[in-house]
Design a protein around this motif. Structure first.
Motif, PDB file in Angstrom:
ATOM      1  N   THR A  44      -6.923   5.038   7.181  1.00  0.00           N
ATOM      2  CA  THR A  44      -6.299   4.227   6.128  1.00  0.00           C
ATOM      3  C   THR A  44      -7.366   3.793   5.133  1.00  0.00           C
ATOM      4  OG1 THR A  44      -4.602   3.433   7.639  1.00  0.00           O
ATOM      5  CG2 THR A  44      -4.979   2.131   5.664  1.00  0.00           C
ATOM      6  N   VAL A  45      -7.047   3.956   3.859  1.00  0.00           N
ATOM      7  CA  VAL A  45      -7.948   3.541   2.790  1.00  0.00           C
ATOM      8  C   VAL A  45      -7.248   2.505   1.922  1.00  0.00           C
ATOM      9  CG1 VAL A  45      -9.209   5.725   2.746  1.00  0.00           C
ATOM     10  CG2 VAL A  45      -7.248   5.415   1.244  1.00  0.00           C
ATOM     11  N   GLU A  46      -8.038   1.746   1.191  1.00  0.00           N
ATOM     12  CA  GLU A  46      -7.514   0.769   0.243  1.00  0.00           C
ATOM     13  C   GLU A  46      -8.114   1.086  -1.117  1.00  0.00           C
ATOM     14  OE1 GLU A  46      -7.718  -3.383   1.488  1.00  0.00           O
ATOM     15  OE2 GLU A  46      -8.057  -3.932  -0.601  1.00  0.00           O
ATOM     16  N   VAL A  47      -7.263   1.267  -2.116  1.00  0.00           N
ATOM     17  CA  VAL A  47      -7.718   1.610  -3.458  1.00  0.00           C
ATOM     18  C   VAL A  47      -7.000   0.729  -4.481  1.00  0.00           C
ATOM     19  CG1 VAL A  47      -8.293   4.011  -2.891  1.00  0.00           C
ATOM     20  CG2 VAL A  47      -5.996   3.440  -3.664  1.00  0.00           C
ATOM     21  N   GLU A  48      -7.507   0.747  -5.706  1.00  0.00           N
ATOM     22  CA  GLU A  48      -6.891  -0.021  -6.786  1.00  0.00           C
ATOM     23  C   GLU A  48      -6.366   0.929  -7.858  1.00  0.00           C
ATOM     24  OE1 GLU A  48      -8.176  -3.346 -10.132  1.00  0.00           O
ATOM     25  OE2 GLU A  48      -9.339  -3.199  -8.270  1.00  0.00           O
ATOM     26  N   LYS A  84      -3.340  -3.127  -5.625  1.00  0.00           N
ATOM     27  CA  LYS A  84      -4.093  -2.464  -4.565  1.00  0.00           C
ATOM     28  C   LYS A  84      -3.100  -1.732  -3.681  1.00  0.00           C
ATOM     29  CE  LYS A  84      -8.046  -5.433  -4.708  1.00  0.00           C
ATOM     30  NZ  LYS A  84      -9.011  -6.228  -3.976  1.00  0.00           N
ATOM     31  N   LEU A  85      -3.515  -0.564  -3.212  1.00  0.00           N
ATOM     32  CA  LEU A  85      -2.653   0.280  -2.385  1.00  0.00           C
ATOM     33  C   LEU A  85      -3.363   0.636  -1.091  1.00  0.00           C
ATOM     34  CD1 LEU A  85      -1.654   2.767  -5.234  1.00  0.00           C
ATOM     35  CD2 LEU A  85      -0.338   0.806  -4.447  1.00  0.00           C
ATOM     36  N   LYS A  86      -2.602   0.696  -0.003  1.00  0.00           N
ATOM     37  CA  LYS A  86      -3.129   1.156   1.280  1.00  0.00           C
ATOM     38  C   LYS A  86      -2.367   2.407   1.681  1.00  0.00           C
ATOM     39  CE  LYS A  86      -4.515  -3.205   3.418  1.00  0.00           C
ATOM     40  NZ  LYS A  86      -4.254  -4.148   4.526  1.00  0.00           N
ATOM     41  N   GLY A  87      -3.077   3.332   2.289  1.00  0.00           N
ATOM     42  CA  GLY A  87      -2.430   4.547   2.762  1.00  0.00           C
ATOM     43  C   GLY A  87      -3.459   5.548   3.234  1.00  0.00           C
ATOM     44  N   VAL A 103       1.553  -2.057  -0.667  1.00  0.00           N
ATOM     45  CA  VAL A 103       1.106  -2.385  -2.022  1.00  0.00           C
ATOM     46  C   VAL A 103       0.887  -3.892  -2.122  1.00  0.00           C
ATOM     47  CG1 VAL A 103       3.489  -2.500  -2.888  1.00  0.00           C
ATOM     48  CG2 VAL A 103       1.613  -2.151  -4.505  1.00  0.00           C
ATOM     49  N   LEU A 104      -0.183  -4.273  -2.807  1.00  0.00           N
ATOM     50  CA  LEU A 104      -0.500  -5.668  -3.091  1.00  0.00           C
ATOM     51  C   LEU A 104      -0.591  -5.788  -4.603  1.00  0.00           C
ATOM     52  CD1 LEU A 104      -1.449  -8.533  -2.087  1.00  0.00           C
ATOM     53  CD2 LEU A 104      -3.786  -7.626  -2.252  1.00  0.00           C
TER      54      LEU A 104
END
Length: 131
Positions: A44-48, A84-87, A103-104
């Motif tokens: 799992t990664v977190e990106v903007e 911010k997105l996780k996936g 999603v944040l």
């Protein structure tokens, strides 16, 4: 033939092939071929969600490019600028994608579940990108 009658036939494992159609390239292929051309990460990664120029205020969900999961909905919770997105990342159709799970929105402290089958390209039209 009756499977209990030995020697009358040999048992051969059945293989199933799911034929898929790629509307972009207008080609058909089996799911076996498709899985070979894709690569994915289970990490799992977190990106903007960022953008290079003014314009839209966010980006609607894209369907899973691997075809594994149909996009459940394009609900009101699509990512706005700075979200911010996780996936998990995957490569499909010659591009890098994020298969989004959460999603944040910018300014919020609550991670919300993305609809099943939601995805975002890492690069879109030299406008939006994930970092």
């Amino acid at each position: 033939l009756d499977d209990n009658k030995k020697g009358l036939h040999s048992t051969v494992p059945k293989q199933s092939y799911n034929f898929l159609f790629d509307p972009i390239n207008e080609t058909s292929f089996t799911s076996l071929q498709y899985s070979i051309t894709m690569s994915s990460s289970s990490t799992t990664v977190e990106v903007e969600l960022k953008k290079r120029r003014p314009g839209c205020t966010g980006m609607f969900w894209r369907p899973d490019p691997t075809g594994a999961t149909e996009l459940a909905s394009n609900n009101k919770n699509w990512p706005r600028d700075g979200a911010k997105l996780k996936g998990t990342t995957t490569e499909a159709k010659g591009a890098k994608w994020l298969l989004v799970t959460h999603v944040l929105q910018k300014g919020s402290s609550e991670w919300l579940a993305a609809p099943s089958g939601a995805a975002m390209p890492y690069e879109y039209d030299n406008h939006y990108y994930l970092e």
